[in-house]
Write a protein that holds these residues in place. Structure first.
Motif, mmCIF file in Angstrom:
data_model
loop_
_atom_site.group_PDB
_atom_site.id
_atom_site.type_symbol
_atom_site.label_atom_id
_atom_site.label_comp_id
_atom_site.label_asym_id
_atom_site.label_seq_id
_atom_site.Cartn_x
_atom_site.Cartn_y
_atom_site.Cartn_z
ATOM 1 N N ARG A 161 43.499 32.310 22.135
ATOM 2 C CA ARG A 161 43.041 33.708 22.029
ATOM 3 C C ARG A 161 43.079 34.197 20.597
ATOM 4 O O ARG A 161 43.974 33.861 19.825
ATOM 5 C CB ARG A 161 43.962 34.635 22.824
ATOM 6 N N HIS A 209 40.313 36.524 36.808
ATOM 7 C CA HIS A 209 40.445 35.084 37.048
ATOM 8 C C HIS A 209 41.867 34.786 37.495
ATOM 9 O O HIS A 209 42.784 35.572 37.217
ATOM 10 C CB HIS A 209 40.079 34.289 35.787
ATOM 11 N N ASP A 229 42.484 39.137 31.100
ATOM 12 C CA ASP A 229 43.192 38.962 29.830
ATOM 13 C C ASP A 229 42.741 40.115 28.942
ATOM 14 O O ASP A 229 41.637 40.091 28.392
ATOM 15 C CB ASP A 229 42.813 37.634 29.157
ATOM 16 N N HIS A 287 43.682 38.296 37.571
ATOM 17 C CA HIS A 287 44.014 39.252 36.499
ATOM 18 C C HIS A 287 42.947 39.174 35.408
ATOM 19 O O HIS A 287 42.133 38.254 35.388
ATOM 20 C CB HIS A 287 45.381 38.899 35.900
HETATM 21 FE FE FE2 Z 1 44.334 34.767 32.115
#
Ligand code: FE2
Ligand code: SIN
Length: 207
Positions: A203, A179, A125, A123
């Motif tokens: 994040r 990833h 981010d 996926h």
């Molecule tokens: Fe991720």
């Protein structure tokens, strides 16, 4: 550049053993305190409601959550307790300062807990509003097979066996790479008394 960093795409950085055993133990204690305040929950895929195999919680002013009806999002409170997320532990803020190259602190730290049979599909981010900041990822506990590709799902992938204490950063041109975690290697670390793996991702959500 260390040998392990050689050959990585621009924006990807790998710091094997960034946290030594003592520092890993400090982090685990801090994460246990986070989980005591903000219990692990079972994330569910948008629309289907299918549970993911990892359990999650967060610390920071925002946390990443997902459920059947609301989908992927950041929110300031725990989805079950309704309470604000606990603060991000200091060693993680210090790590961000050292490796992110971004002038504001992280807003979210997603805590993923992997049982021996948990995994995470490939996926990106991309639920953040700020892609100038990297994602900074810390591995604790059992080793895993971590797969990274390019910014298109069909790009070739490369795998790394991540160990406890390793840090992986994806930023710059690699901020939106695909990833995932193909598998956990049970019994490869003595850090967590019941085994498994913890992954922490820091994040920045808003510019
Ligand atoms: Fe991720
Ligand atoms: C994630 O992409 O959220 C987790 C990655 C990992 O567990 O290493």
């Amino acid at each position: 550049m260390t040998p392990a960093e050689r050959g990585l795409a621009p924006g990807l950085r790998y710091f094997p053993d960034r946290f030594d055993r003592a520092a890993q133990e400090v982090l685990v204690a801090a994460i246990r305190a986070v989980v005591a305040e903000a219990p692990l929950f079972m994330p569910r895929m948008p629309k289907t409601g299918k549970p993911m195999s990892v359990r999650m919680t967060n610390c920071g002013s925002l946390g990443w959550v997902t459920d059947k009806d609301g989908g992927y999002r950041y929110q300031p409170t725990h989805p079950e307790t309704g309470r604000p997320w606990p603060a991000i532990p200091d060693p993680l803020l210090a790590l961000w300062d050292a490796v992110s190259g971004y002038d504001k602190p992280p807003e979210a730290c997603l805590v993923n807990f992997y049982d021996p049979d948990a995994k995470m599909g490939l996926h990106q981010d991309r639920d953040e509003n700020e892609f100038a900041a990297p994602v900074v990822s810390v591995s604790l506990g059992d080793q895993c097979l971590f797969r990274v590709g390019g910014v298109s799902r069909s790009d070739p992938t490369r795998s790394f066996r991540l160990s406890s204490g390793d840090v992986f950063v994806f930023g710059g041109e690699s901020r939106l790479i695909f990833h995932g975690v193909d598998r956990i290697y049970p019994g490869t670390s003595t850090l967590l008394k019941n085994g498994g793996r913890i992954n922490l991702t820091l994040r920045r959500v808003n510019p």
